[in-house]
Structure formats: structure tokens, C-alpha cells
Design a protein around this motif. Sequence first.
Motif, short mmCIF file in Angstrom:
data_model
loop_
_atom_site.label_atom_id
_atom_site.label_comp_id
_atom_site.label_asym_id
_atom_site.label_seq_id
_atom_site.Cartn_x
_atom_site.Cartn_y
_atom_site.Cartn_z
N LEU A 187 49.96 44.76 34.30
CA LEU A 187 50.42 45.74 35.35
C LEU A 187 49.35 46.17 35.03
CD1 LEU A 187 53.89 46.85 34.66
CD2 LEU A 187 52.92 45.10 36.27
N LEU A 188 48.98 46.35 33.82
CA LEU A 188 47.70 47.26 33.20
C LEU A 188 46.01 47.12 33.04
CD1 LEU A 188 49.67 49.82 30.84
CD2 LEU A 188 49.25 49.90 33.57
N GLY A 189 46.01 45.32 32.49
CA GLY A 189 44.60 44.90 32.22
C GLY A 189 43.30 45.53 31.54
N SER A 190 44.70 46.36 30.58
CA SER A 190 43.86 47.24 29.67
C SER A 190 44.83 46.89 27.99
CB SER A 190 44.02 48.66 29.94
OG SER A 190 44.56 49.52 28.71
N VAL A 191 44.45 46.38 27.10
CA VAL A 191 44.67 46.56 26.08
C VAL A 191 45.63 48.12 25.21
CG1 VAL A 191 44.82 45.68 23.27
CG2 VAL A 191 43.77 44.50 24.80
N ARG A 199 44.89 43.88 43.85
CA ARG A 199 44.77 44.59 45.42
C ARG A 199 46.02 44.61 45.20
NH1 ARG A 199 41.84 39.27 47.51
NH2 ARG A 199 39.75 38.72 46.26
N LEU A 200 47.18 44.38 45.00
CA LEU A 200 48.56 44.67 45.07
C LEU A 200 49.11 46.19 44.69
CD1 LEU A 200 50.57 41.89 43.35
CD2 LEU A 200 49.24 41.58 45.31
N SER A 201 49.79 47.04 44.96
CA SER A 201 49.94 48.01 44.80
C SER A 201 50.88 48.17 43.75
CB SER A 201 51.46 48.43 46.43
OG SER A 201 52.62 47.86 46.04
N PRO A 202 51.10 48.79 42.59
CA PRO A 202 51.62 49.56 41.40
C PRO A 202 53.20 48.36 41.49
CG PRO A 202 50.81 51.51 42.22
CD PRO A 202 50.25 50.83 43.50
N ARG A 230 52.92 44.77 42.16
CA ARG A 230 52.05 44.10 40.57
C ARG A 230 53.62 43.73 39.77
NH1 ARG A 230 46.29 45.20 38.36
NH2 ARG A 230 46.90 44.17 36.54
N ALA A 231 54.32 44.79 40.14
CA ALA A 231 55.60 45.02 39.34
C ALA A 231 56.22 43.53 39.32
CB ALA A 231 56.10 46.17 38.88
N VAL A 232 56.39 43.86 40.84
CA VAL A 232 58.13 42.89 40.98
C VAL A 232 56.89 41.30 41.09
CG1 VAL A 232 59.00 42.51 43.03
CG2 VAL A 232 58.49 44.32 42.67
N HIS A 237 49.46 38.40 49.61
CA HIS A 237 48.27 38.87 48.58
C HIS A 237 47.81 37.33 47.92
CE1 HIS A 237 48.09 42.46 50.75
NE2 HIS A 237 49.23 43.02 50.70
N MET A 238 48.62 37.32 46.56
CA MET A 238 47.91 36.59 45.61
C MET A 238 47.22 34.75 45.81
SD MET A 238 48.13 38.59 42.70
CE MET A 238 48.08 37.03 41.67
#
Length: 308
Positions: free
Chosen positions: A21-25, A112-115, A118-120, A155-156
Motif C-alpha cells: 500500500l505504501l511502497g516504503s519499508v 495510479r490508483l486512489s488509496p 489500491r487497498a481493495v 487501471h492495472m
Amino acid sequence: MTRAEEFEELRPLLFSIAYRLLGSVSEAEDAVQETWLRWESSPTAPASTKAFLSAVVTRVSIDVLRSARVRRETYVGPWFPEPLLADPYEDPERAAELADSLSMAALLLLERLSPLERAVFVLRDVFGFGFPEIASAVERSEAACRQLAVRARRHMDAGRPRFEADRAERDVLASRFFDAFSEGDVDGLQELLAADVRMVSDSGGKAPQWGTGIAGADKVARLLVSLVAPFTQIGGTVEPHSLNGQPGAILRDRDGKVINTWTLDIFEGHIQTIRTVLNPDKLIHVGPVADAWSVLRQATQIRRPPAS
């Protein structure tokens, strides 16, 4: 089993959800820690600990993602996810989905997705959660979640990256690439690079942008060869390593400190994209970080012809 033991058992899953979801460790680790604090202070025991904790880490991550998206609008240069050395969560039944969703290209596509989309998408298509659980996690109706899932998949699918299906063949090609790079073999590199290969770097304005925006097999191959001789002469090393489930490498200085990481997108027997992460803030979890500017100055001095 105590709450702490239950949490530790589910920690790999929670981190894997948060990272996608975040792309950050670092942000994913913070989200997992916040989830533990909320779990520890919860007065009631849920029917499903897995569903409860997955919902909490999802909500925490959505809040972080919304503020992070604002910060990324002012980010200097291309933004890439923080490189991940290994995914702590394994599920043999969803191995393909987990692997595909971890690549740099897939994570960039998720941007590119909304939060909520992306979560769903992550909960449904990557981890296989049911819509009742997803609805609880994102605090929307099941019908709304199904619509979000449809939009997210659309989108994906429109921009879904394509990768080499045969991982063994992919790994062999990557090994040949790093051998050719280490030997300074221009022809060998060109043979492995796609005609329209791109080399792109993320420095965040905090490190030199080596090779940013370079495209085409000839240009990329010659750039790589121009880098390798001075780099090795100053004691630099290239350590092949899987990153985000893809072939890649960690480049280190003479003291073993991390200069940057490379990941390779491979399809149809050729390297399509080389992504380098140089932003030191994104490399802390990989190991002690080198001063990339100092490394560049040393390499430049080696390349500079002697004064006549």
C-alpha cells in the motif's frame, strides 16, 4: 496464545500488506507498529484476529498514503518505491500474485490508483480477502468495494507490466548482464538489452542521478561501460541480489557501504528497464549508506585524463 504471540505470527502478513500500500519499508514498519499499539489497547477480542489486524493496518496505511501522495507531488525527479530485499510473508496458494505485486513496475502502477482502490485491489487480488472483510477494513459497503475492485483491475490491466514467465531463464539473463557489465563488454550488454531499454534513477535530489532518462540499447550499454572501470578502480563492488522479487544488485563502495540498488525488468529475453535507487533515505534498511557524491567525485577523478 498471548496477544503478543498472535501479533508476531501475523506480523509478516501485516508488513506485506502495508508495504504494497505504501511502497516504503520504513512507513510499512511504522504502520505495523501502530497496529500493534491499537491491538494492545483494544478492550475486546475480535472473532478473527487476522481480519481485525489486517483491517487496522489497512486503515493506518490508507491514512499514511493520503499524506504521502501530497508529499510525492513535490518529490525531486522520478519516485520509486523503497527496494525490498525479501518479502517476509509466504503463501504457496497465492505465490504468483504475491510475486507479481512486489515488483517495482507493479508498485509504480499501483500509484495510479486512489488509496481506496489500491487497498481493495491489494486485499482482494493479492491476498485473497473476501469482500465482507475488505468492506470492514476500508469502511465501505460490499457493493462499493466490488465497484472499487473493478475500477482498480481496469487501471492495472491497462498498464500491467509484463515479465519473463520463466524465472530460471530470467535469472540466467541477469547473471549474464552483470558479468558483461563487470567485464565492460559493450557488445555483450547490447545483446541483452531491449532496443528501447530505459535507465532511470531515483535520487530525490539527495544524490547524483546517474543515468537518468537514458534510453536505447547502444546509449545504455555505453553508459554502463563508462561507469564500470572507474567504479571498480576505486574499490566499488556489484553484489547481485534479488530485490522486490526481481533480479537486481546492490552497489557498494570500498568500505561495503550501499551506494545504490538496481532492479531489472525482463521480458522476452531482454532487459526492458534498469531502475536505480540512490536516495539515501530509501537505502537505510539495506545497510550503512555511502556518500554517493564522494563516490562520484572519486570516479570522476579516475576518468579525468592526466594533465599534459
